[in-house]
Write a protein that holds these residues in place. Structure first.
Motif, PDB file in Angstrom:
ATOM      1  N   TRP A  61       0.848  -1.193   0.000  1.00 54.50           N
ATOM      2  CA  TRP A  61       0.000   0.000   0.000  1.00 54.50           C
ATOM      3  C   TRP A  61       0.886   1.246   0.000  1.00 54.50           C
ATOM      4  CZ3 TRP A  61      -0.083  -3.952   3.556  1.00 54.50           C
ATOM      5  CH2 TRP A  61       0.577  -3.731   4.771  1.00 54.50           C
ATOM      6  N   ASN A  62       0.433   2.281  -0.689  1.00 63.20           N
ATOM      7  CA  ASN A  62       1.202   3.514  -0.831  1.00 63.20           C
ATOM      8  C   ASN A  62       0.873   4.562   0.221  1.00 63.20           C
ATOM      9  OD1 ASN A  62       2.681   2.684  -3.137  1.00 63.20           O
ATOM     10  ND2 ASN A  62       0.899   3.083  -4.422  1.00 63.20           N
ATOM     11  N   TYR A  63      -0.253   4.431   0.875  1.00 70.30           N
ATOM     12  CA  TYR A  63      -0.644   5.380   1.919  1.00 70.30           C
ATOM     13  C   TYR A  63      -0.874   4.603   3.205  1.00 70.30           C
ATOM     14  CZ  TYR A  63      -1.209   8.523  -2.004  1.00 70.30           C
ATOM     15  OH  TYR A  63      -0.968   9.272  -3.127  1.00 70.30           O
ATOM     16  N   PRO A  64      -0.296   5.040   4.319  1.00 73.26           N
ATOM     17  CA  PRO A  64      -0.419   4.269   5.563  1.00 73.26           C
ATOM     18  C   PRO A  64      -1.876   4.176   6.013  1.00 73.26           C
ATOM     19  CG  PRO A  64       0.551   6.433   5.992  1.00 73.26           C
ATOM     20  CD  PRO A  64       0.474   6.285   4.513  1.00 73.26           C
ATOM     21  N   PRO A  65      -2.409   2.980   6.146  1.00 72.11           N
ATOM     22  CA  PRO A  65      -3.818   2.822   6.508  1.00 72.11           C
ATOM     23  C   PRO A  65      -4.052   3.113   7.992  1.00 72.11           C
ATOM     24  CG  PRO A  65      -2.746   0.688   6.358  1.00 72.11           C
ATOM     25  CD  PRO A  65      -1.736   1.688   5.913  1.00 72.11           C
ATOM     26  N   GLU A  66      -5.321   3.228   8.342  1.00 67.47           N
ATOM     27  CA  GLU A  66      -5.699   3.495   9.733  1.00 67.47           C
ATOM     28  C   GLU A  66      -5.835   2.172  10.471  1.00 67.47           C
ATOM     29  OE1 GLU A  66      -5.858   6.437  11.134  1.00 67.47           O
ATOM     30  OE2 GLU A  66      -5.402   7.480   9.257  1.00 67.47           O
ATOM     31  N   ASN A  67      -4.719   1.503  10.631  1.00 72.57           N
ATOM     32  CA  ASN A  67      -4.686   0.241  11.366  1.00 72.57           C
ATOM     33  C   ASN A  67      -3.272   0.042  11.889  1.00 72.57           C
ATOM     34  OD1 ASN A  67      -3.165  -0.701   9.147  1.00 72.57           O
ATOM     35  ND2 ASN A  67      -4.985  -1.537   8.140  1.00 72.57           N
ATOM     36  N   VAL A  68      -2.970  -1.132  12.419  1.00 75.96           N
ATOM     37  CA  VAL A  68      -1.669  -1.368  13.050  1.00 75.96           C
ATOM     38  C   VAL A  68      -0.520  -1.185  12.074  1.00 75.96           C
ATOM     39  CG1 VAL A  68      -1.753  -3.876  12.656  1.00 75.96           C
ATOM     40  CG2 VAL A  68      -0.335  -2.949  14.504  1.00 75.96           C
ATOM     41  N   TYR A  69      -0.706  -1.570  10.810  1.00 80.41           N
ATOM     42  CA  TYR A  69       0.365  -1.435   9.827  1.00 80.41           C
ATOM     43  C   TYR A  69       0.701   0.046   9.586  1.00 80.41           C
ATOM     44  CZ  TYR A  69      -1.664  -6.051   9.008  1.00 80.41           C
ATOM     45  OH  TYR A  69      -2.183  -7.308   9.171  1.00 80.41           O
ATOM     46  N   GLY A  70      -0.340   0.851   9.442  1.00 78.31           N
ATOM     47  CA  GLY A  70      -0.129   2.285   9.254  1.00 78.31           C
ATOM     48  C   GLY A  70       0.410   2.959  10.498  1.00 78.31           C
ATOM     49  N   ASN A  71      -0.024   2.497  11.671  1.00 75.22           N
ATOM     50  CA  ASN A  71       0.456   3.095  12.918  1.00 75.22           C
ATOM     51  C   ASN A  71       1.956   2.890  13.093  1.00 75.22           C
ATOM     52  OD1 ASN A  71      -2.136   3.899  13.495  1.00 75.22           O
ATOM     53  ND2 ASN A  71      -2.562   2.228  14.920  1.00 75.22           N
ATOM     54  N   ILE A  72       2.443   1.724  12.727  1.00 70.40           N
ATOM     55  CA  ILE A  72       3.877   1.459  12.830  1.00 70.40           C
ATOM     56  C   ILE A  72       4.645   2.330  11.843  1.00 70.40           C
ATOM     57  CG2 ILE A  72       5.655  -0.286  12.391  1.00 70.40           C
ATOM     58  CD1 ILE A  72       3.670  -2.335  13.577  1.00 70.40           C
ATOM     59  N   ALA A  73       4.133   2.457  10.621  1.00 66.30           N
ATOM     60  CA  ALA A  73       4.804   3.281   9.612  1.00 66.30           C
ATOM     61  C   ALA A  73       4.843   4.752  10.019  1.00 66.30           C
ATOM     62  CB  ALA A  73       4.097   3.137   8.264  1.00 66.30           C
ATOM     63  N   ARG A  74       3.886   5.187  10.843  1.00 69.59           N
ATOM     64  CA  ARG A  74       3.842   6.585  11.299  1.00 69.59           C
ATOM     65  C   ARG A  74       4.532   6.786  12.641  1.00 69.59           C
ATOM     66  NH1 ARG A  74      -1.559   6.494   8.906  1.00 69.59           N
ATOM     67  NH2 ARG A  74      -2.287   5.454  10.780  1.00 69.59           N
ATOM     68  N   SER A  75       4.982   5.713  13.271  1.00 66.03           N
ATOM     69  CA  SER A  75       5.485   5.811  14.642  1.00 66.03           C
ATOM     70  C   SER A  75       6.823   6.527  14.698  1.00 66.03           C
ATOM     71  CB  SER A  75       5.616   4.412  15.256  1.00 66.03           C
ATOM     72  OG  SER A  75       6.641   3.683  14.599  1.00 66.03           O
ATOM     73  N   HIS A  76       7.065   7.203  15.819  1.00 64.26           N
ATOM     74  CA  HIS A  76       8.330   7.922  15.996  1.00 64.26           C
ATOM     75  C   HIS A  76       9.524   6.971  15.955  1.00 64.26           C
ATOM     76  CE1 HIS A  76       7.075  12.043  16.762  1.00 64.26           C
ATOM     77  NE2 HIS A  76       6.048  11.567  17.461  1.00 64.26           N
ATOM     78  N   LYS A  77       9.343   5.759  16.506  1.00 59.79           N
ATOM     79  CA  LYS A  77      10.488   4.851  16.590  1.00 59.79           C
ATOM     80  C   LYS A  77      10.955   4.389  15.216  1.00 59.79           C
ATOM     81  CE  LYS A  77       7.383   1.053  17.933  1.00 59.79           C
ATOM     82  NZ  LYS A  77       7.095   0.145  19.066  1.00 59.79           N
ATOM     83  N   VAL A  78      10.096   4.489  14.220  1.00 59.45           N
ATOM     84  CA  VAL A  78      10.489   4.164  12.844  1.00 59.45           C
ATOM     85  C   VAL A  78      10.832   5.434  12.068  1.00 59.45           C
ATOM     86  CG1 VAL A  78       9.696   3.195  10.652  1.00 59.45           C
ATOM     87  CG2 VAL A  78       9.173   2.016  12.790  1.00 59.45           C
ATOM     88  N   VAL A  79       9.915   6.403  12.075  1.00 59.62           N
ATOM     89  CA  VAL A  79      10.093   7.616  11.263  1.00 59.62           C
ATOM     90  C   VAL A  79      11.298   8.434  11.722  1.00 59.62           C
ATOM     91  CG1 VAL A  79       9.034   9.778  10.517  1.00 59.62           C
ATOM     92  CG2 VAL A  79       7.639   7.711  10.714  1.00 59.62           C
TER      93      VAL A  79
END
Length: 237
Positions: A61-79
């Protein structure tokens, strides 16, 4: 700073950084459960065949979804780590869940991520991938293989290799003589951040254990695609 100077020096030299336990055990368990019951992964899954007919399933997926997968992609520990490595603001490029089933999971030919993304009109290789193991990633179940330091080669032309898009096989063979191969074995929750020009691949799954990985990819703000994206499937900043 999330990384030490020595870690950043190692990244620049080798093209990758390990981050153990970037996800807590309960987060890993939650994702494993979601992969089983959540239709989001099932609805976005594509199938890729290798030269032997083995299948790898990839949900992208190209846009982070509103679920656990998107939350991880938006998380400070990753970003925040992606921004520290690339030296500036980043945005989500795409994410994917890569699933290799026991005994039948397919191979990925040697390639560079920027070998694909160059054609999306990103001017520089200022992109990075964060690969997180969701279950044990081992040699037997087809873990990631990398050529250490091969990001220094710059972008290699990509074309059809064994039915997939892969790096020029002649250059890959020469690179294998110069750069050591390393198997990226990870425990659940461990991550590796790697350069978009790092050559990497994986072999088929030979064990009775599946391999599941979540990959979150980021592009630097200033590297937003210029003009019209000829493939039309990746976001601009």
């Amino acid at each position: 700073m999330l990384f030490t100077n020595d870690q950043m020096k190692e990244y620049n030299e080798k093209g990758f950084i390990f981050v153990p336990n970037i996800l807590a055990k309960k987060e890993v368990v939650f994702i494993l459960n979601e992969n089983q019951i959540n239709s989001y992964v099932q609805d976005t899954t594509l199938r890729s065949s290798d030269s032997l007919g083995n299948i790898t399933k990839i949900a992208l997926w190209n846009y982070p979804p509103e679920n656990v997968y998107g939350n991880i992609a938006r998380s400070h520990k990753v970003v925040d780590r992606a921004e520290e490595i690339l030296g500036g603001e980043v945005y989500h490029w795409h994410s994917k869940m890569n699933i290799k089933e026991p005994r039948t999971g397919g191979a990925w030919e040697w390639h560079q991520d920027y070998g694909y993304w160059y054609n999306n009109n990103c001017l520089t290789p200022d992109l990075i991938s964060c690969m997180i193991a969701i279950n044990p990633s081992t040699i037997e179940n087809g873990c990631l293989q990398i050529l250490v330091g091969s990001h220094k080669l710059g972008r290699i032309n990509h074309g059809q290799v064994a039915g997939q898009m892969g790096a020029d096989i002649i250059r890959v063979k020469e690179a294998e003589k110069m750069y050591p191969k390393f198997h990226v074995e990870l425990n659940p929750g461990d991550a590796i951040f790697f350069h978009s020009n790092l050559l990497h691949s994986s072999v088929p799954t030979l064990s009775d254990n599946p391999r599941q990985i979540l990959v979150c990819c980021f592009n630097k703000k200033e590297n937003s695609p210029f003009g019209a994206d000829i493939k039309g499937n990746h976001p601009k900043y």
